[in-house]
Design an enzyme around this catalytic site. Structure first.
Site, PDB file in Angstrom:
ATOM      1  N   GLU A 227      33.389  44.085  45.071  1.00 30.35           N
ATOM      2  CA  GLU A 227      33.138  42.638  45.068  1.00 30.35           C
ATOM      3  C   GLU A 227      34.407  42.003  44.539  1.00 30.35           C
ATOM      4  O   GLU A 227      34.724  42.116  43.359  1.00 30.35           O
ATOM      5  CB  GLU A 227      31.925  42.300  44.205  1.00 30.35           C
ATOM      6  N   LEU A 228      35.126  41.330  45.432  1.00 31.59           N
ATOM      7  CA  LEU A 228      36.473  40.892  45.111  1.00 31.59           C
ATOM      8  C   LEU A 228      36.559  39.367  45.030  1.00 31.59           C
ATOM      9  O   LEU A 228      35.562  38.698  44.794  1.00 31.59           O
ATOM     10  CB  LEU A 228      37.448  41.477  46.135  1.00 31.59           C
ATOM     11  N   CYS A 261      34.151  34.185  40.857  1.00 34.34           N
ATOM     12  CA  CYS A 261      34.544  34.497  42.233  1.00 34.34           C
ATOM     13  C   CYS A 261      33.796  33.628  43.234  1.00 34.34           C
ATOM     14  O   CYS A 261      34.328  33.284  44.283  1.00 34.34           O
ATOM     15  CB  CYS A 261      34.281  35.972  42.536  1.00 34.34           C
TER      16      CYS A 261
END
Length: 459
Positions: A227-228, A261
């Site tokens: 999960e970037l 994010c």
């Protein structure tokens, strides 16, 4: 490795890096524990997870205060984070056995065919500082309950949170070494991934870190969930209720001090409502209270580290120099701590950092678009694909646009958020693999097909 209070710049604690012997001993213990933990009935694992939820609620103020001290999260948001961790524990305590039950598949008469979901072993979690409890629990709750054991490599500035999370499992009555943590820097992660005692890797972090983990994991043929980063578009259509939408926009950009994010970062606004939205949104951002994160009245606290604030300011400065208009903020606050104010940029050139890079802080890029077609084009014109949202008075109109947005999570008239009940994932440079829901718990299991028939009869 030091934990530094970002609101005061005072050193909280200095943590000693684990040497190779310590890492080796902890991986040995994790592997040994897996052999017995996998045989523990899932009903027992679910009961322990429910106890972890109780521990989180009983000690919520303690854990929330620690988060606020180590990374600057406003205290009310920190309490909510602990409560969300308890929720994910409750969820899998109730549903894990259901999600992992054997799946029977009809094949031919007289045979029994089914799929079983079996744990694979110790799984390494490389986790970030921005949600220091939630990121860990949304990984650990499903995968420990599936019969794996967890090895955490947390961000060095929140090693205190790592110790506190270990205490949750201890207080809940888990056996030793079902959950363990390693105090090591990023450059030693590859060596842990390469170790035969580690069977999978989950990382939440930057795209650069994701590429490094994917490269090592791929070479070792180990499953990964990544999960970037994200540069989430927040699309405002010409029929959106602007007062309410502007309030939600400010919240979407500045929650967790803008360090998320899935925070909205690029605000794509229909030309028919652009001027009014910019005015309303700027006032909402201006009205936010920046200050001491321990004060319940604070909306925006400090950035987690000095270098993060400096990088953010460099991106803002470069964008303004490239031609962007600075409507609000744009300068670090002259006070102790790493404080960056809510900032609004408009007229941002296509190649400026505020449009091409992820801005990890309370900085909003507002972009005027001609119509829905341009909104979708600009929304998708990014290497990222984590979240997106559409704001409109007509939810059916908004839903129709969701099929055109390239993202793992798309919301209509709602801030993008993770929820234990639904899958959470990214696409493109925002990563791959799934967390949460029934899909997430199956990421680190062996999906085994079993085919049984009666013994053949002798002639």
């Amino acid at each position: 490795m030091k934990s530094i209070n970002p609101a005061t710049e005072e050193v909280i604690e200095t943590h000693e890096e684990h040497d190779e012997a310590t890492v080796d001993a902890r991986l040995d213990a994790a592997w040994d524990r897996f052999e017995s933990w996998r045989e523990t009935p899932i009903s027992r694992r679910e009961k322990l997870l429910a106890s972890a939820a109780d521990v989180l609620r009983e000690h919520s103020e303690e854990y929330a205060s620690l988060m606020t001290e180590e990374m600057g999260k406003p205290i009310e948001q920190a309490v909510s984070e602990v409560e969300k961790c308890a929720w994910v524990c409750d969820y899998y305590a109730e549903h894990a056995a259901e999600f992992l039950q054997d799946e029977h598949i009809g094949t031919v008469p007289g045979s029994k065919t089914y799929v079983s979901y079996e744990p694979i072993g110790p799984v390494l979690a490389v986790m970030p500082w921005n949600f220091p409890f939630w990121q860990v629990f949304r990984f650990a709750a499903p995968h420990i309950t599936a019969g794996n054991v967890a090895v955490l490599k947390h961000a060095p500035n929140v090693f205190g949170c790592a110790d506190a999370i270990a205490s949750v499992f201890e207080r809940a009555g888990y056996p030793d070494d079902v959950f363990t943590s390693l105090q090591i820097p990023a450059e030693r992660v590859a060596g842990v991934i390469e170790d035969d005692r580690v069977r999978g890797v989950s990382l939440t972090g930057s795209t650069r870190a994701g590429r490094a983990v994917a490269e090592t994991s791929g070479r070792e043929l180990k499953p990964t969930v990544l999960e970037l980063g994200g540069s989430d578009p927040f699309i405002v259509l010409d029929d959106a209720p602007l007062e309410a939408t502007a309030k939600q926009a400010a919240r979407a950009r500045t929650q967790n001090n803008g360090q998320s994010c899935i925070a909205a970062k690029r605000f794509l606004v229909h030309e028919g409502v652009y001027d009014e939205f910019v005015e309303r949104f700027t006032e909402e951002m201006r009205a936010l209270t920046v200050g001491d994160p321990t004060d319940p009245g604070t909306d925006v606290g400090p950035q987690a580290r000095a270098d993060l604030m400096e990088t953010l300011h460099e991106q803002v400065t470069a964008s303004v120099e490239a031609g962007a208009t600075l409507r609000l903020g744009g300068e670090p606050l002259d006070r102790p701590g790493h404080y960056y104010p809510p900032t609004v940029l408009t007229d941002v050139p296509d190649d400026a950092p505020a449009r091409t890079e992820e801005l990890f802080g309370p900085v909003a890029t507002v972009i005027e678009v001609e119509d829905e077609t341009e909104a979708i084009r600009v929304a998708n014109d990014t290497p990222y694909g984590l979240g997106a949202s559409v704001w409109t008075a007509d939810s059916e109109r908004g839903e129709a646009l969701t099929t055109k947005l390239t993202a793992g999570n798309v919301a209509v008239n709602h801030i993008v958020a993770s929820d234990p009940r639904v899958p959470f994932s990214g696409t493109k440079d925002s990563g791959y693999g799934t967390e949460l829901s029934r899909h997430g718990i199956r990421e680190f299991v062996n999906t085994k097909t079993v085919w049984v028939e009666d013994a053949p009869a002798d002639e």
